[in-house]
Structure formats: structure tokens, C-alpha cells
Design an enzyme around this catalytic site. Sequence first.
Site, PDB file in Angstrom:
ATOM      1  N   GLY A  30      -7.917 -18.933  -4.018  1.00 32.89           N
ATOM      2  CA  GLY A  30      -9.143 -18.931  -3.229  1.00 32.89           C
ATOM      3  C   GLY A  30      -8.947 -18.580  -1.767  1.00 32.89           C
ATOM      4  O   GLY A  30      -9.915 -18.591  -0.994  1.00 32.89           O
ATOM      5  N   ILE A  31      -7.723 -18.245  -1.372  1.00 32.07           N
ATOM      6  CA  ILE A  31      -7.458 -17.952   0.036  1.00 32.07           C
ATOM      7  C   ILE A  31      -8.126 -16.645   0.449  1.00 32.07           C
ATOM      8  O   ILE A  31      -8.768 -16.568   1.501  1.00 32.07           O
ATOM      9  CB  ILE A  31      -5.939 -17.939   0.315  1.00 32.07           C
ATOM     10  N   GLY A  32      -7.991 -15.598  -0.362  1.00 30.69           N
ATOM     11  CA  GLY A  32      -8.636 -14.316  -0.047  1.00 30.69           C
ATOM     12  C   GLY A  32     -10.139 -14.452   0.035  1.00 30.69           C
ATOM     13  O   GLY A  32     -10.777 -13.948   0.959  1.00 30.69           O
ATOM     14  N   TYR A  42     -13.528  -7.022  -4.350  1.00 38.48           N
ATOM     15  CA  TYR A  42     -14.682  -6.821  -3.474  1.00 38.48           C
ATOM     16  C   TYR A  42     -15.963  -6.587  -4.274  1.00 38.48           C
ATOM     17  O   TYR A  42     -17.025  -7.097  -3.915  1.00 38.48           O
ATOM     18  CB  TYR A  42     -14.434  -5.674  -2.498  1.00 38.48           C
ATOM     19  N   ASN A  57      -6.036   1.120  -5.760  1.00 42.76           N
ATOM     20  CA  ASN A  57      -5.915  -0.333  -5.651  1.00 42.76           C
ATOM     21  C   ASN A  57      -7.042  -1.032  -6.427  1.00 42.76           C
ATOM     22  O   ASN A  57      -7.917  -1.673  -5.846  1.00 42.76           O
ATOM     23  CB  ASN A  57      -5.908  -0.733  -4.170  1.00 42.76           C
ATOM     24  N   GLU A 116     -10.627  -4.504   8.824  1.00 46.98           N
ATOM     25  CA  GLU A 116      -9.461  -3.620   8.819  1.00 46.98           C
ATOM     26  C   GLU A 116      -8.450  -4.055   7.768  1.00 46.98           C
ATOM     27  O   GLU A 116      -7.946  -3.236   7.019  1.00 46.98           O
ATOM     28  CB  GLU A 116      -8.824  -3.607  10.216  1.00 46.98           C
ATOM     29  N   VAL A 166      -3.208 -11.660   1.577  1.00 46.84           N
ATOM     30  CA  VAL A 166      -2.677 -12.968   1.192  1.00 46.84           C
ATOM     31  C   VAL A 166      -1.322 -12.708   0.541  1.00 46.84           C
ATOM     32  O   VAL A 166      -1.200 -11.817  -0.314  1.00 46.84           O
ATOM     33  CB  VAL A 166      -3.616 -13.696   0.205  1.00 46.84           C
ATOM     34  N   GLU A 183       0.814  -1.218   0.000  1.00 46.48           N
ATOM     35  CA  GLU A 183       0.000   0.000   0.000  1.00 46.48           C
ATOM     36  C   GLU A 183       0.849   1.270   0.000  1.00 46.48           C
ATOM     37  O   GLU A 183       0.322   2.366   0.124  1.00 46.48           O
ATOM     38  CB  GLU A 183      -0.963  -0.010   1.198  1.00 46.48           C
ATOM     39  N   GLU A 214     -22.836   7.024  -2.452  1.00 41.02           N
ATOM     40  CA  GLU A 214     -23.421   7.834  -1.386  1.00 41.02           C
ATOM     41  C   GLU A 214     -22.592   9.063  -1.024  1.00 41.02           C
ATOM     42  O   GLU A 214     -23.051   9.902  -0.256  1.00 41.02           O
ATOM     43  CB  GLU A 214     -23.650   6.977  -0.130  1.00 41.02           C
TER      44      GLU A 214
END
Length: 184
Positions: free
Chosen positions: A113-115, A149, A142, A101, A105, A37, A161
Site C-alpha cells: 500500500g505504499i505506492g 495507474y 511498463n 515526475e 517504492v 526503467e 487522445e
Amino acid sequence: METVAFAAKNMHFKIRQARKEDCKEVSRMIMELAVYEKMPDQVKISPEELERDGFCQNPFFECLVAEVPEEHKSKEGFTIVGYTLYFYTYSTWKGRSLYLEDLYVMPEFRGNGIGKGLLSKVAEVGKKKQCVRLQLSVLNWNTPTLDFYAAKGAQDLTVSEGWHFIRFDEQNMGNLANEAPKDQ
């Protein structure tokens, strides 16, 4: 929470509740995530503080880890290859909520498939605790994570929003606390 085993693309892994002795590995991955990050200088937390805050009588957070068998360990010899750290919050409009938070991975284990497994287990925890939503923050650049997600059904509230994510750092929170009315 019981340990749950998964197999994806010939990669076997299990997701389990973190234990106190996992804090060194979680701390390592927190730094790896911060490097990704582009903010490694922001990490001030130690494994000891994770132990103190996550494994006390009233923990500030809960944590799950993804673990692979010895035969699938990382190049560096790690078997704990992912984690998610979350805590409970409350919406005055909706009720019980979870805040995710971190979800991380290690790069060499992504795409197995871990995430998805970690995210799904957090959602399962929230559902069992009758939480009505799961919230998180993602850096605007990102795109892979935003897409991950979104593919699972998350909505970007910044767009839909117009919410801004606001923070008081330690110094400004202290300044604000100093302005609190004194108890009589």
C-alpha cells in the site's frame, strides 16, 4: 504537510514531506528507478542538486517520502523506502495541474500500500491547491505500472487522445535559446 501514518498487511509506514537531509536517499532511489526503467546512464542529478532545486525559496519540485520503522528497514538498512517527486504546471484548457515526475517504492516493499499511499497523498496535495488534474508519463513496456495507474482511474491519453510526449534535450534547448530574438 503533516506526517501521516499507515498500516497495511502488517507493514507500518508513514508518508511525510521530504526534508533536505533526505536528498541522499531520494537520489539513491532515483537511480534504482532508472535501473528498473533500463536507463541508469540518463541520471545526471546529484543529491546536492536535489537540495538546491527542491529546498530553495522557489522550489522547482516537491517530494514526499515513505518511511518504515527501524524494525521494518530494508535488507540494506534503509528506512526511507519510497518517494514521489512532483511539481505544479498549468493547462491553458483546464487550469492548475500537477505533474508526477516519479513514484517509486523499493521492490521488497511493494504490495503493502505504499505506492497507493504516495499517489493518494500527491492527489490530496493537488486537491488542496485546487489542481484539476494529475499528469504523468509511463514507459510503454511498463505494464505493471500502467495497470496500477489505470486501476486508480488514470486514462492513457496516448490511446484516447493521441498525444505525443515531446522533449528538447539540453543541447537542443540551448540551440533554440540562441535563436531567440534579442532584447532591444
